[in-house]
Scaffold this active site. Sequence first.
Site, short mmCIF file in Angstrom:
data_model
loop_
_atom_site.label_atom_id
_atom_site.label_comp_id
_atom_site.label_asym_id
_atom_site.label_seq_id
_atom_site.Cartn_x
_atom_site.Cartn_y
_atom_site.Cartn_z
N GLU A 82 1.10 -1.10 -0.14
CA GLU A 82 0.10 0.02 0.06
C GLU A 82 0.87 1.09 0.00
O GLU A 82 1.83 1.21 0.70
CB GLU A 82 -1.03 0.00 1.34
CG GLU A 82 -2.04 -1.14 1.11
CD GLU A 82 -2.71 -1.26 0.15
OE1 GLU A 82 -3.03 -0.23 -0.65
OE2 GLU A 82 -3.10 -2.31 -0.43
N GLU A 115 2.38 14.13 -4.27
CA GLU A 115 2.13 13.85 -2.93
C GLU A 115 3.14 14.70 -2.11
O GLU A 115 4.19 14.54 -2.39
CB GLU A 115 2.23 12.35 -2.70
CG GLU A 115 2.07 11.78 -1.12
CD GLU A 115 2.24 10.44 -0.66
OE1 GLU A 115 3.41 10.12 -1.00
OE2 GLU A 115 1.29 10.13 0.05
N CYS A 170 -1.69 8.67 4.46
CA CYS A 170 -1.64 8.41 3.15
C CYS A 170 -2.98 8.87 2.60
O CYS A 170 -3.22 9.21 1.36
CB CYS A 170 -1.36 6.94 2.90
SG CYS A 170 -2.38 5.94 3.86
#
Length: 544
Positions: free
Chosen positions: A293, A426, A327
């Site tokens: 992930e 990100e 996240c």
Amino acid sequence: MHNAYFHYDQPKNEPVLGYAPKSAERIALQKALAEMKSATRDIPMYINGKEVRSGDKHEIRPPHETGHLLGHYHAGTADHVKQAIDAALAARENWAAMPWEHRAGIFLKAAELLATKYRFKMNAATMLGQSKNAYQAEIDSACELIDFLRFNVHFLSKIYNEQPISTPAFHNRMEYRPLEGFVLAVTPFNFTAIGGNLPTAPAMCGNVVVWKPANTQIYSASVFMEILVEAGLPAGVINLVYPPGPVIGDVCFEHPDFAGVHFTGSTGVFQTMWKNIGTNIAKYKSYPRIVGETGGKDFVMVHPSADVDAVAANLARGAFEYQGQKCSAASRAYLPSNIADAIKTKLVAELKTMKMGPVDDFTNFINAVIDEKAFNSITKYIDGVKNSNGQASILYGGSYDKSKGWFIEPTVIEAKSTDYVTLCEEIFGPVLTIYTYDADKWMDILDTVDHTSGYALTGAIFAQDREAIEYMTRKLVNAAGNFYINDKPTGAVVGQQPFGGARASGTNDKAGSLLNLYRWLSARTIKETYVPVTNYRYPFHQAD
Ligand code: NAD
């Protein structure tokens, strides 16, 4: 000897304690914080059930109070990784053979220890080591980790119960074997619960594990290891080591018994791992399971019919809780022109009330970012706005200060174009970028929401118009593995919103669910015939 089937009923989620002033839990947590701060911990690796001190000591300091020393951890080398693999492989046979109720008992005992005796120590370690406020620590290192342990026991029991059909003449059965080799768990800094889940989920399935946490999470990871030992985990089943990231990869991915990796962290690291595993594929005894992930660029798409207060409140929480270092954190928001000003006004008013500072002052909502590397990377994006030639501006925040800790003010950037860098990459910090679109063309912006980044982890839509909700849900079907309607894109709860994303965000194996556990199992099908045939002939080839 087995003479019964055992039940592990669906557990309830661990209740979240409130930590209100003068509550028993607040007093207990404050005491644990003071105790942990008053001692310096010397943190060993754990290999084959033994504490291992390499002598290569590295300091651990709270991100919000860099002048304070919490302790040291002993860094590992390639040799320690080899020892960990050997210990794991030596423990494998007995561990895999241990009856399920005994394996389950260890993890359920760990959950109970965490819920009771260790709750405040674990939360204090997470607060101090990772700079989480009391609530963020409670939902992570207590509740989510307890839930992972209890729910996974329940889910694995369900899997073990899944059996093929049989007839009176033969019995078909499935055995859910662990993988043949060892599993590597590599875990990130931002969730103590992920640190705990990634090694325990495969271990629960009968696998043996080498666990490498992020250096910035070692302080709380070592408390979890203490809990596992007290819960009765046999030596060698989970070996906790602290080598540099590339070293663990070099040793494990070269090993013929490497059977799988359970990873959470950044996309770049995961892609490097995958490449290395691919290069070494001919060396392995089995095809390794690759579960990861990874990053996100999580969106909030606001429809012209949305409720202004709900959008502002959920942006404030979704983007800035734990300093945006989730996240799943909201990091780009698309506001319709008809209500954009009202949302911005309300959001800024909310942000002005957020206090920033150390974790032991419970009135602080915002604490520090994890380390200097993160501080430098996040502030570069903020500085970039000043040099953006009007492409973007700071609506709120933008200041930072590293004199006492790695503090960055919650920051809202307004971008003028949909491809401005902070809408695409990100950032992993307290930075939200907003873009205002023409409310009459809300359908057109959905393509931008879908394709602006390569990630597809979480996303939220806000609307009161049901047709718009249905349309956006359909159009954004591949944009997020966790999709929220009129809620923030963070805060997934085990058993309620199984978590994981697709595209560049990971293999979407949904931590804390059946889907994840299947990845750590290798089924053997057995057919037992009670009365075997004694003649090869069938009726069809007999003469008329
Ligand atoms: P990171 O990728 O820097 O580190 C993760 C782990 O990988 C650490 O243990 C690190 O030491 C190790 N590592 C680093 N380089 C390595 C290498 N070459 N080989 C092997 N291991 C290596 O990530 P981080 O900063 O700890 O965490 C933040 C990232 O994690 C963000 O990108 C965030 O989106 C992601 N994340 C994703 C999820 C999710 O569920 N999708 C959850 C939490 C965090």
